[in-house]
Design an enzyme around this catalytic site. Sequence first.
Site, mmCIF file in Angstrom:
data_model
loop_
_atom_site.group_PDB
_atom_site.id
_atom_site.type_symbol
_atom_site.label_atom_id
_atom_site.label_comp_id
_atom_site.label_asym_id
_atom_site.label_seq_id
_atom_site.Cartn_x
_atom_site.Cartn_y
_atom_site.Cartn_z
ATOM 1 N NE ARG A 249 -3.226 -1.495 -3.498
ATOM 2 C CZ ARG A 249 -2.323 -2.404 -3.852
ATOM 3 N NH1 ARG A 249 -2.258 -2.811 -5.109
ATOM 4 N NH2 ARG A 249 -1.498 -2.927 -2.967
ATOM 5 C CD GLU B 80 -2.654 -1.598 0.271
ATOM 6 O OE1 GLU B 80 -3.012 -0.725 -0.509
ATOM 7 O OE2 GLU B 80 -2.960 -2.789 0.131
ATOM 8 C CB THR C 169 0.415 4.313 -8.077
ATOM 9 O OG1 THR C 169 -0.598 3.604 -7.361
ATOM 10 C CG2 THR C 169 -0.226 5.466 -8.838
ATOM 11 C CD GLN D 175 0.409 -6.675 0.145
ATOM 12 O OE1 GLN D 175 0.858 -7.048 -0.923
ATOM 13 N NE2 GLN D 175 -0.175 -5.512 0.304
ATOM 14 C CG ASP E 78 5.241 -3.354 -8.812
ATOM 15 O OD1 ASP E 78 5.731 -3.247 -7.673
ATOM 16 O OD2 ASP E 78 4.033 -3.180 -9.047
#
Length: 357
Positions: A177, A46, A51, A203, A199
């Site tokens: 998302r 997060e 992005t 988590q 990327d």
Amino acid sequence: MGACLSSTSAEEKAAKRASKDIEKQMNRHFEIENSKVKLLLLGAGESGKSTIFKQMRVLFGAPLTEDEKQQITPVVYNNTIVSMKILLNETNNLGNYENVVAKDKFDFLLNVDDQSEINEEIGVAIKELWQDPGILTTWKRRAEFQIVESVKFYFNEIERIMKDDYVATQQDMLLARVRTSGIVTEKYVIDGIEFEMYDVGGQRNERKKWIHCFDDVTAVIFVAALSEYDQALFEDASTNRMIEAVELFGDICNNKVFENSSMILFLNKKDLYEEKIKDVHIGDQPAFASFDGKIGDGDYYEKGIKYFLDMFLAENKNPDRQIYHHATCATDSKNVEVVFNSCKDIIMRKNMEEMGM
């Protein structure tokens, strides 16, 4: 016998030529691979790193195709419905239901399927709820539960999203998302140089997949969210997200795998941070009680960024290593372009050093 010798000699010559051709191809392949700029995006879940990844495509890759827009549209529907239902459930959990005015819309939306298209009926319900005092009270307490803060963009854009002819836009795509799992790669040519960007899942359960794959990256771009100083991890409600990001940065920065890679720190979500510090004092968080700024001070914004930046920089155990850092807003294409262009020179110099130039 002479003929045999001649034949063998011709075969040997052909084999040597083939061997030299293969060697040339291998050398050329090595040169091409070696000249690539390889960028690894890392950060806790997060943080906004995916992005940033999508912004690179917006800036340097191919524009969204119509098919891709169609594929993203149901993701926007799902993000919007699921996030509003999270707010409704937390309104119940926090005892705010009595303050809800649009109770009929509240009950209706809780029964809407998560995969539904947002039609006018669903859209009107979301619009009313997003203006409802009971729901807004819950939104103000969002640090107490898990919700993606940037979803408010979809709530504010609900009149556009609920139209029959709605198709996701580029900005919708940037905010959509989908949790990253595994490794995603994109390639771009920037100023004649090939860039590869990776990327990876942020988590905790994804992190074990990172290290062994990336021992030759030109630079690591580590993304941390400034606005998450009062929030807990998705995977562990007892752990502050900013503390987790600082500790993870220390692990990455001091890992021998990356000792020859440039290290770039993006303190992201500066827009959400700027909004949050109007109401949520950094020093009220137990982990950051040493912060001595006061809400309302003219330098509070800069003081807070420096406070967190110093925490990250303190994790670097190599006095000879320079950490390049920027405050960013991943959803702002212009900001990302300016920041990346300033990083590009650093990255290119590092790549030329590795090539012996």
